[in-house]
Structure formats: structure tokens, C-alpha cells
Design a protein around this motif. Structure first.
Motif, PDB file in Angstrom:
ATOM      1  N   ILE A 332       0.802  -1.232   0.000  1.00 21.18           N
ATOM      2  CA  ILE A 332       0.000   0.000   0.000  1.00 21.18           C
ATOM      3  C   ILE A 332       0.832   1.277   0.000  1.00 21.18           C
ATOM      4  O   ILE A 332       0.264   2.378  -0.025  1.00 21.18           O
ATOM      5  CB  ILE A 332      -0.952   0.031   1.218  1.00 21.18           C
ATOM      6  N   TRP A 333       2.138   1.188   0.046  1.00 22.80           N
ATOM      7  CA  TRP A 333       2.958   2.401   0.166  1.00 22.80           C
ATOM      8  C   TRP A 333       2.728   3.326  -1.026  1.00 22.80           C
ATOM      9  O   TRP A 333       2.592   2.904  -2.153  1.00 22.80           O
ATOM     10  CB  TRP A 333       4.433   2.054   0.253  1.00 22.80           C
ATOM     11  N   GLY A 334       2.705   4.638  -0.752  1.00 27.79           N
ATOM     12  CA  GLY A 334       2.528   5.626  -1.806  1.00 27.79           C
ATOM     13  C   GLY A 334       1.158   6.260  -1.791  1.00 27.79           C
ATOM     14  O   GLY A 334       0.868   7.159  -2.576  1.00 27.79           O
ATOM     15  N   ASN A 335       0.275   5.793  -0.886  1.00 29.43           N
ATOM     16  CA  ASN A 335      -1.045   6.388  -0.730  1.00 29.43           C
ATOM     17  C   ASN A 335      -1.059   7.294   0.491  1.00 29.43           C
ATOM     18  O   ASN A 335      -0.043   7.472   1.166  1.00 29.43           O
ATOM     19  CB  ASN A 335      -2.090   5.272  -0.624  1.00 29.43           C
ATOM     20  N   LYS A 336      -2.181   7.870   0.775  1.00 29.40           N
ATOM     21  CA  LYS A 336      -2.284   8.841   1.878  1.00 29.40           C
ATOM     22  C   LYS A 336      -2.766   8.131   3.134  1.00 29.40           C
ATOM     23  O   LYS A 336      -3.874   7.611   3.174  1.00 29.40           O
ATOM     24  CB  LYS A 336      -3.245   9.963   1.482  1.00 29.40           C
ATOM     25  N   PHE A 337      -1.905   8.117   4.153  1.00 31.02           N
ATOM     26  CA  PHE A 337      -2.205   7.402   5.385  1.00 31.02           C
ATOM     27  C   PHE A 337      -2.692   8.362   6.464  1.00 31.02           C
ATOM     28  O   PHE A 337      -1.953   9.256   6.883  1.00 31.02           O
ATOM     29  CB  PHE A 337      -0.958   6.683   5.918  1.00 31.02           C
ATOM     30  N   ASP A 338      -3.924   8.185   6.918  1.00 34.41           N
ATOM     31  CA  ASP A 338      -4.344   8.886   8.129  1.00 34.41           C
ATOM     32  C   ASP A 338      -4.094   7.949   9.315  1.00 34.41           C
ATOM     33  O   ASP A 338      -3.672   6.799   9.147  1.00 34.41           O
ATOM     34  CB  ASP A 338      -5.803   9.326   8.045  1.00 34.41           C
ATOM     35  N   GLU A 339      -4.352   8.415  10.535  1.00 31.73           N
ATOM     36  CA  GLU A 339      -4.010   7.597  11.695  1.00 31.73           C
ATOM     37  C   GLU A 339      -4.873   6.344  11.772  1.00 31.73           C
ATOM     38  O   GLU A 339      -4.398   5.287  12.206  1.00 31.73           O
ATOM     39  CB  GLU A 339      -4.156   8.400  12.993  1.00 31.73           C
ATOM     40  N   ALA A 340      -6.114   6.423  11.300  1.00 31.47           N
ATOM     41  CA  ALA A 340      -6.968   5.231  11.307  1.00 31.47           C
ATOM     42  C   ALA A 340      -6.377   4.135  10.428  1.00 31.47           C
ATOM     43  O   ALA A 340      -6.416   2.941  10.773  1.00 31.47           O
ATOM     44  CB  ALA A 340      -8.381   5.596  10.832  1.00 31.47           C
ATOM     45  N   THR A 341      -5.806   4.536   9.286  1.00 38.00           N
ATOM     46  CA  THR A 341      -5.148   3.567   8.404  1.00 38.00           C
ATOM     47  C   THR A 341      -3.944   2.952   9.094  1.00 38.00           C
ATOM     48  O   THR A 341      -3.747   1.721   9.068  1.00 38.00           O
ATOM     49  CB  THR A 341      -4.700   4.258   7.109  1.00 38.00           C
ATOM     50  N   CYS A 342      -3.118   3.783   9.721  1.00 32.25           N
ATOM     51  CA  CYS A 342      -1.920   3.294  10.397  1.00 32.25           C
ATOM     52  C   CYS A 342      -2.280   2.304  11.504  1.00 32.25           C
ATOM     53  O   CYS A 342      -1.636   1.258  11.658  1.00 32.25           O
ATOM     54  CB  CYS A 342      -1.126   4.467  10.974  1.00 32.25           C
ATOM     55  N   VAL A 343      -3.298   2.610  12.254  1.00 33.73           N
ATOM     56  CA  VAL A 343      -3.737   1.725  13.341  1.00 33.73           C
ATOM     57  C   VAL A 343      -4.272   0.413  12.769  1.00 33.73           C
ATOM     58  O   VAL A 343      -3.987  -0.670  13.283  1.00 33.73           O
ATOM     59  CB  VAL A 343      -4.802   2.421  14.213  1.00 33.73           C
ATOM     60  N   ALA A 344      -5.055   0.516  11.687  1.00 34.72           N
ATOM     61  CA  ALA A 344      -5.659  -0.681  11.094  1.00 34.72           C
ATOM     62  C   ALA A 344      -4.599  -1.674  10.624  1.00 34.72           C
ATOM     63  O   ALA A 344      -4.707  -2.883  10.878  1.00 34.72           O
ATOM     64  CB  ALA A 344      -6.568  -0.282   9.935  1.00 34.72           C
ATOM     65  N   TYR A 345      -3.551  -1.191   9.951  1.00 34.23           N
ATOM     66  CA  TYR A 345      -2.520  -2.089   9.446  1.00 34.23           C
ATOM     67  C   TYR A 345      -1.577  -2.542  10.549  1.00 34.23           C
ATOM     68  O   TYR A 345      -1.043  -3.662  10.491  1.00 34.23           O
ATOM     69  CB  TYR A 345      -1.774  -1.446   8.272  1.00 34.23           C
ATOM     70  N   SER A 346      -1.395  -1.712  11.569  1.00 33.99           N
ATOM     71  CA  SER A 346      -0.635  -2.138  12.738  1.00 33.99           C
ATOM     72  C   SER A 346      -1.346  -3.298  13.434  1.00 33.99           C
ATOM     73  O   SER A 346      -0.715  -4.285  13.833  1.00 33.99           O
ATOM     74  CB  SER A 346      -0.459  -0.969  13.710  1.00 33.99           C
ATOM     75  N   ASP A 347      -2.678  -3.200  13.527  1.00 40.11           N
ATOM     76  CA  ASP A 347      -3.462  -4.273  14.162  1.00 40.11           C
ATOM     77  C   ASP A 347      -3.370  -5.568  13.358  1.00 40.11           C
ATOM     78  O   ASP A 347      -3.249  -6.656  13.937  1.00 40.11           O
ATOM     79  CB  ASP A 347      -4.926  -3.845  14.297  1.00 40.11           C
ATOM     80  N   LEU A 348      -3.435  -5.457  12.011  1.00 34.08           N
ATOM     81  CA  LEU A 348      -3.324  -6.659  11.173  1.00 34.08           C
ATOM     82  C   LEU A 348      -2.001  -7.367  11.397  1.00 34.08           C
ATOM     83  O   LEU A 348      -1.937  -8.604  11.458  1.00 34.08           O
ATOM     84  CB  LEU A 348      -3.460  -6.282   9.695  1.00 34.08           C
ATOM     85  N   ILE A 349      -0.929  -6.587  11.531  1.00 36.28           N
ATOM     86  CA  ILE A 349       0.395  -7.167  11.731  1.00 36.28           C
ATOM     87  C   ILE A 349       0.518  -7.765  13.127  1.00 36.28           C
ATOM     88  O   ILE A 349       1.015  -8.880  13.313  1.00 36.28           O
ATOM     89  CB  ILE A 349       1.487  -6.111  11.476  1.00 36.28           C
ATOM     90  N   GLN A 350       0.020  -7.045  14.128  1.00 34.75           N
ATOM     91  CA  GLN A 350       0.149  -7.515  15.508  1.00 34.75           C
ATOM     92  C   GLN A 350      -0.669  -8.775  15.762  1.00 34.75           C
ATOM     93  O   GLN A 350      -0.244  -9.659  16.509  1.00 34.75           O
ATOM     94  CB  GLN A 350      -0.278  -6.407  16.472  1.00 34.75           C
ATOM     95  N   MET A 351      -1.826  -8.893  15.137  1.00 33.89           N
ATOM     96  CA  MET A 351      -2.661 -10.085  15.338  1.00 33.89           C
ATOM     97  C   MET A 351      -2.197 -11.268  14.488  1.00 33.89           C
ATOM     98  O   MET A 351      -2.728 -12.367  14.600  1.00 33.89           O
ATOM     99  CB  MET A 351      -4.130  -9.781  15.037  1.00 33.89           C
ATOM    100  N   GLY A 352      -1.193 -11.029  13.608  1.00 36.15           N
ATOM    101  CA  GLY A 352      -0.643 -12.098  12.802  1.00 36.15           C
ATOM    102  C   GLY A 352      -1.362 -12.347  11.494  1.00 36.15           C
ATOM    103  O   GLY A 352      -0.984 -13.247  10.735  1.00 36.15           O
ATOM    104  N   ARG A 353      -2.400 -11.550  11.206  1.00 36.64           N
ATOM    105  CA  ARG A 353      -3.129 -11.735   9.946  1.00 36.64           C
ATOM    106  C   ARG A 353      -2.283 -11.320   8.748  1.00 36.64           C
ATOM    107  O   ARG A 353      -2.366 -11.906   7.675  1.00 36.64           O
ATOM    108  CB  ARG A 353      -4.442 -10.927   9.959  1.00 36.64           C
ATOM    109  N   LEU A 354      -1.449 -10.285   8.928  1.00 34.56           N
ATOM    110  CA  LEU A 354      -0.549  -9.803   7.878  1.00 34.56           C
ATOM    111  C   LEU A 354       0.881  -9.923   8.378  1.00 34.56           C
ATOM    112  O   LEU A 354       1.273  -9.260   9.337  1.00 34.56           O
ATOM    113  CB  LEU A 354      -0.870  -8.341   7.534  1.00 34.56           C
ATOM    114  N   LYS A 355       1.648 -10.792   7.736  1.00 35.82           N
ATOM    115  CA  LYS A 355       3.029 -11.002   8.155  1.00 35.82           C
ATOM    116  C   LYS A 355       3.905  -9.835   7.707  1.00 35.82           C
ATOM    117  O   LYS A 355       3.719  -9.303   6.610  1.00 35.82           O
ATOM    118  CB  LYS A 355       3.558 -12.308   7.583  1.00 35.82           C
TER     119      LYS A 355
END
Length: 410
Positions: A332-355
């Protein structure tokens, strides 16, 4: 039909319907010699020299150098022969292969059973990327597809092939049942040529990967690919990066989203630089929610990257990964990240859904706020080039190479 105004390569060689026109077009008196079977000789190098003399063509030193190496391999008793004639080889000075050179080479390949044209001794293929074969060479490449039934892989990327050459290659694939992977990257086949490739996918049932990235496809051809892929059950990976799209309706994205609802065989989809926006991404997410086959989605530089997606659409995409358990890699790099986006992808990584190795962003916190940094992962980071140091084929930076197991190179 639009052309890329930023790249001027000179006038394209005209191509009649029957055979290509070259600067040394055979005269009627020599027509029989052009299509006659060359007599076998004890050396490919000697055979090549004889063909050049017979057809009044100049010897290409680079091709001669390659064939000398092939002769040595034959003398060693090797059954699978490496024939890599990429024009961006920096280890030796090269005279890039033109359409006329490829005419002679194609006849050598057609009539010599000892040439499998294999890549790195692993499968039958021909790598002629970064040369200058143009539409003339595409005519002979199409003939190879019709006559040489051992080719699994054909790499023609960046060869100044235009719409007519694209048409010839696409039509040759109507009857071909062996080719698994065709790379046309960087050849400006435009919307016209793209339509012929889309029509081919309605007929061909053996091709597994097709790369038409950076080919100046138009809206009409991208929609035609979406339609064809609703029925084609053999294509596992397709690259439609950087088409020339105009307008704000995101018609191509809507059709690709609809295709994902109906296609249950596609594993790899590249749609970088489609100018995807939030409404279009939501259409893709609707398709992903029903799709059970796609594992790698690229909507960036080579993913969601470099599109025009903002927070709402990116959050919707992260939610799709919770519903779609097959999708494993997303960039997804190169798009506009607001904090909700950053939190959402951080959660995916932390829960193991996105390696962490399967995405191109990494979360970090500053003053209690979540941000995303770019990391050097991708589906095909080394698709166009190879690094001068470090590991060239690391799984995290070249994840897309492992999708369709035709061979190491596919």
C-alpha cells in the motif's frame, strides 16, 4: 488510441499482413530460400554464419558469442541448453538484437532440435528482453509460438513492439497449447494490441501468467481483460500495471472488482498506477470479500501503491483481509495514510493476519501517534533489475515469483 509522448523511438517499421518488411526484405527470387529448411551442421555457430551468408544478413557479434557458449555446452553432453540473449547484459559488450537478427535466430531455433532455449537449465524458454526486435521480430516470435512446441516461457519485455506486433503474438496464442508465461512489459501495444490479448484469453486455455505492465493499455482493453477473466480458468497471474486511463469514473476498477467476485482461479493481480480512489477500492473490497483464490494484490508502485487511495478506502481494504482468509500479501505504500489507516494495518500485523514480510509498510509510534514507514518488500522488487550486492531473490522482496510454479524463472 494513445501513445506515450514522453518516449520517442523513431518511426516504427511497417508490418504488412503476411510478412514483415525489413531493410533487407528478400526478393521473390530468394523467397524460397527464406522459408526453406536450413541444412543441419555440426556447430550452431557455423550454422548461424551460414544462415547469415545465405540471407545476406550481417553477423551479430553478441548472438555469435552466445552460440559459441551453446556449442561448448553441447560438446559437454548437456541436454538442456542455456540460451539467454537479454540485451541488458553488462558483463560483455552487446550489439542489441534487431528484428532482422531475430529472423535468423528464429530459423536456427525452429530447425535445430538440440536447442531447447532453456533458461538456467530448468525449463524451455527464450529470454530476449531489452533488445530492439520491434514488430518485425514479433512476427518471427509469433511463428516460433506456432512451430516450436516446447516453449514454456517467452520474455520480450522492452523490445519496441507496437500494436501490430502485439496482434500477431496474441493471435499466435490462439492455437498454442504449451506457453505458460509471456512477458510483454514495456512494449507499447496500446489499447489496440491489448484488445487482441484480451480476446486471446477467451480462447487460450494453457497460458498461466501474462505481463502487460507499462504497455499503454486503455480503458477499453482493461475492461475487456476483466470480462475475459470471468471465464478464463487457467490464468493464475496477470499484470495490468500503468494503463493510460482518463476520467473520474474508475470504470476499470469497478469491472476488476466484479471480476474478483466471479473468478476463483486468479492468484496474482497487478494493478499499480490505475489511479484507484476510495470508491473504486471499495468495489475491489466487495470483490475480495467473495473471492477465495487471490493471494497477492498489487495496487501501488506494484500494489495499492501509487494510487490515489486515502484513509477510508485503505481501512476498508484492511477489513477485507479479515473476511478474506486467502489474501496474504498486500502492498500500500505511496497512498495517503491517516491515523486510522496506520492503526488498522498495525493491528493486522500484531494479530498475525498480515506477516511483516508480506507488506511494504511497518508501524511505529511517535508521541503516542501511530505511523507507517516503508520497508523494502514487494511482489517483484527485482522485476526490471538485479541488485549489485546482497540477495537478489529474497522471498520478501520478490514474493510474486513463487506463485505459479512453472519453473524457477516463471
Amino acid at each position: 488510441m494513445w501513445r506515450n509522448k514522453g518516449k520517442t523511438t523513431g518511426a516504427r517499421t511497417p508490418l504488412p499482413s503476411e510478412a514483415p518488411t525489413t531493410s533487407r526484405t528478400p526478393t521473390p527470387a530468394r523467397a524460397q530460400a527464406v522459408d526453406s529448411d536450413p541444412e543441419p551442421v555440426d556447430s550452431l555457430q557455423k550454422h548461424y554464419n551460414n544462415l547469415c551468408l545465405e540471407k545476406s544478413q550481417e553477423v551479430n557479434p553478441f548472438l555469435l558469442h552466445i552460440l559459441q557458449g551453446v556449442d561448448e555446452e553441447i560438446r559437454k553432453g548437456l541436454k538442456a541448453i542455456t540460451l539467454n540473449i537479454a540485451g541488458n547484459n553488462h558483463s560483455v559488450p552487446v550489439e542489441r538484437v534487431t528484428g532482422e537478427h531475430f529472423w535468423i535466430l528464429s530459423k536456427l531455433i525452429e530447425k535445430n532440435p538440440c536447442i531447447n532455449a532453456s533458461i538456467h537449465l530448468c525449463s524451455s524458454g527464450l529470454d530476449i528482453r531489452y533488445n530492439l526486435i520491434s514488430d518485425v521480430g514479433a512476427y518471427y516470435a509469433a511463428r516460433l509460438l506456432q512451430k516450436k512446441h516446447s516453449l514454456l516461457y517467452l520474455n520480450l519485455m522492452f523490445n519496441d513492439i507496437g500494436p501490430k506486433g502485439g496482434e500477431l503474438l496474441a493471435k499466435a496464442l490462439h492455437m498454442n497449447t504449451t506457453l505458460k508465461y509471456l512477458r510483454m512489459t514495456g512494449n507499447k501495444v496500446e489499447n489496440e494490441g491489448g484488445m487482441f490479448f484480451a480476446a486471446m484469453l477467451q480462447i487460450n486455455s494453457s497460458l498461466e501468467k501474462l505481463d502487460l505492465g507499462d504497455c499503454d493499455l486503455g480503458m477499453q482493453s482493461v475492461i475487456a481483460f476483466s470480462t475475459a477473466l470471468t471465464q478464463n480458468q487457467t490464468i493464475k497471474g496477470i499484470n495490468l500495471n500503468r494503463p493510460l486511463l482518463y476520467g473520474e469514473q474508475e470504470e476499470s476498477t469497478v469491472h476488476l472488482g466484479q471480476m474478483l467476485k466471479e473468478n476463483h482461479w486468479l492468484v496474482e493481480l497487478y494493478m499499480s498506477k490505475h489511479d484507484v480512489r476510495n470508491p473504486g477500492l471499495k468495489q475491489l473490497c466487495d470483490g475480495l470479500n467473495l473471492n477465495k483464490s487471490l493471494r497477492y494484490l498489487d495496487i501501488s508502485w506494484l500494489s495499492v501503491v501509487s494510487n490515489s487511495i486515502e484513509g477510508e478506502g485503505l481501512v476498508a481494504l484492511s477489513e477485507s483481509m479479515k473476511t478474506n482468509t486467502t489474501l496474504s500479501n498486500i502492498y500500500i505504500w505511496g497512498n495517503k495514510f491517516d491515523e486510522a489507516t496506520c492503526v488498522a494495518y498495525s493491528d493486522l500485523i500484531q494479530m498475525g493476519r498480515l506477516k511483516p514480510d508480506n507488506t511494504d509498510v511497518e508501524p511505529y509510534v511517535v508521541d503516542g501517534h501511530m505511523y507507517l514507514a516503508e520497508v523494502s518488500n514487494g511482489l517483484k522488487k527485482h522485476y526490471y533489475w538485479t541488485p549489485t550486492y546482497g540477495e537478489a531473490c529474497s522471498p520478501s522482496s520478490n514474493a510474486g515469483f513463487s506463485i505459479v510454479p512453472v519453473s524457477e524463472q516463471l
